[in-house]
Design an enzyme around this catalytic site. Sequence first.
Site, PDB file in Angstrom:
ATOM      1  CB  CYS A  37      -0.927   0.000   1.202  1.00 19.50           C
ATOM      2  SG  CYS A  37      -0.083  -0.331   2.730  1.00 19.50           S
ATOM      3  CG  ASP A  39       0.231   2.443   4.507  1.00 16.00           C
ATOM      4  OD1 ASP A  39      -0.072   3.167   3.545  1.00 16.00           O
ATOM      5  OD2 ASP A  39      -0.592   1.870   5.224  1.00 16.00           O
ATOM      6  CB  CYS A  64      -4.972   3.619   4.984  1.00 17.59           C
ATOM      7  SG  CYS A  64      -4.505   2.174   5.940  1.00 17.59           S
ATOM      8  CB  CYS A 107      -2.646  -1.464   9.064  1.00 22.96           C
ATOM      9  SG  CYS A 107      -3.240  -0.905   7.463  1.00 22.96           S
TER      10      CYS A 107
END
Lengths: 138, 245
Positions: A37, A39, A64, A107
């Site tokens: 993603c 991140d 996110c 995450c």
Amino acid sequence: MSYSDKVLDHYSHPRNVGSMDKGSTDVGTGLVGAPECGDVMKLQIKVNPETSVIEDAKFKTFGCGSAIASSSLATEWVKGKTVDEALQIKNTDIVKELSLPPVKIHCSVLAEDAIRAAIHDWKKKRETAKPETVEARS
Amino acid sequence: MATESTTASPLAETGERVCWSCSAPQAAQFCTSCGKVQPSQSVDYFTFFGLPRKLNIDVTRLQREFYELSRKLHPDLYGQTSKQEQEWSLEQSSLLNDAYRTLKDPIKRTEYLLRLEGVELEEQSKSATETARVSGEIKKQVVPPDLLEEVFELNMQLEELRMSRKMGEDDLALIRELQAHKTEFEKKFEVLTQELKQYWDQWDRVADVDQEEKRHQIRDKMVDVLNRRNYIRNLVRDVNEALGS
């Protein structure tokens, strides 16, 4: 996809955002990323060298809502714990607390990685700094 | 780029299966003998198109085959057939579309092949974390630390830019700096793409050979390059968004 209330709460009021002096021997820094993603997450801890208790924690995450919430929660959880206790935190604990959906599990993995990386960094610094560090702290 | 276009017969892949209608050995989509549509099998996309599991493929040929099969599977042709055949043709159509969309794009093709080869990118990260937890070792990040540092710094600058925009200012020095960074990252992206292409060639050379170890090595290198490449792609996208607004 809708975020859980807890994610929204951490997202809109993230705890412990900021940074600490990377060069300090009491500070451990973990910088991790998830290529899926894009991140990137930085988590820092300030550890009491005598008690090994994490006295402060800061984070900065670009990603996110779930990534921000996971790292925000991670800083809350590690504070007051010894480094060994903090190493017990599992990504699944974070998933449970924040009710993360399966697509956002990475995450929580990232947050666990960040904690471990920060502790590892601190330990490494402590080993390289000679025993007199304890005395050097006035 | 060398394009291996071995016309691998679907027969070889499907083994013992026979046509439901005439019992002749069947192809992936149609019976080679009576031409009737067949129930879709759970075959991978390479097998569906009768292709070997290689990364350099003849896309023109793939496209031609796609159009031909699309025509043959068109619902209008099945108006008069049994309900079962109508369903099968629809199933085959949707499989055809998925297979074509995945294989025509070289990056999607690579990611798909890696999945077939047992690589789940997210799973990989999760299980690495679990291993690290048990062993107490530090997990090796899939993205190298120096790239992470750069990504972090660039994100800081992007945030700064958004803040100053909110205040109604355009920080020109910052914009110039971001543009310079972007150019650098685009170059890196290109280098990684070239690197990936080299691995495609390497993969194709050992694809048919009984060299599992070598294949795994190349597979893992591709995973590594793809991870970095995806990271940079997302980053460039973010910078473009920030600069464009």
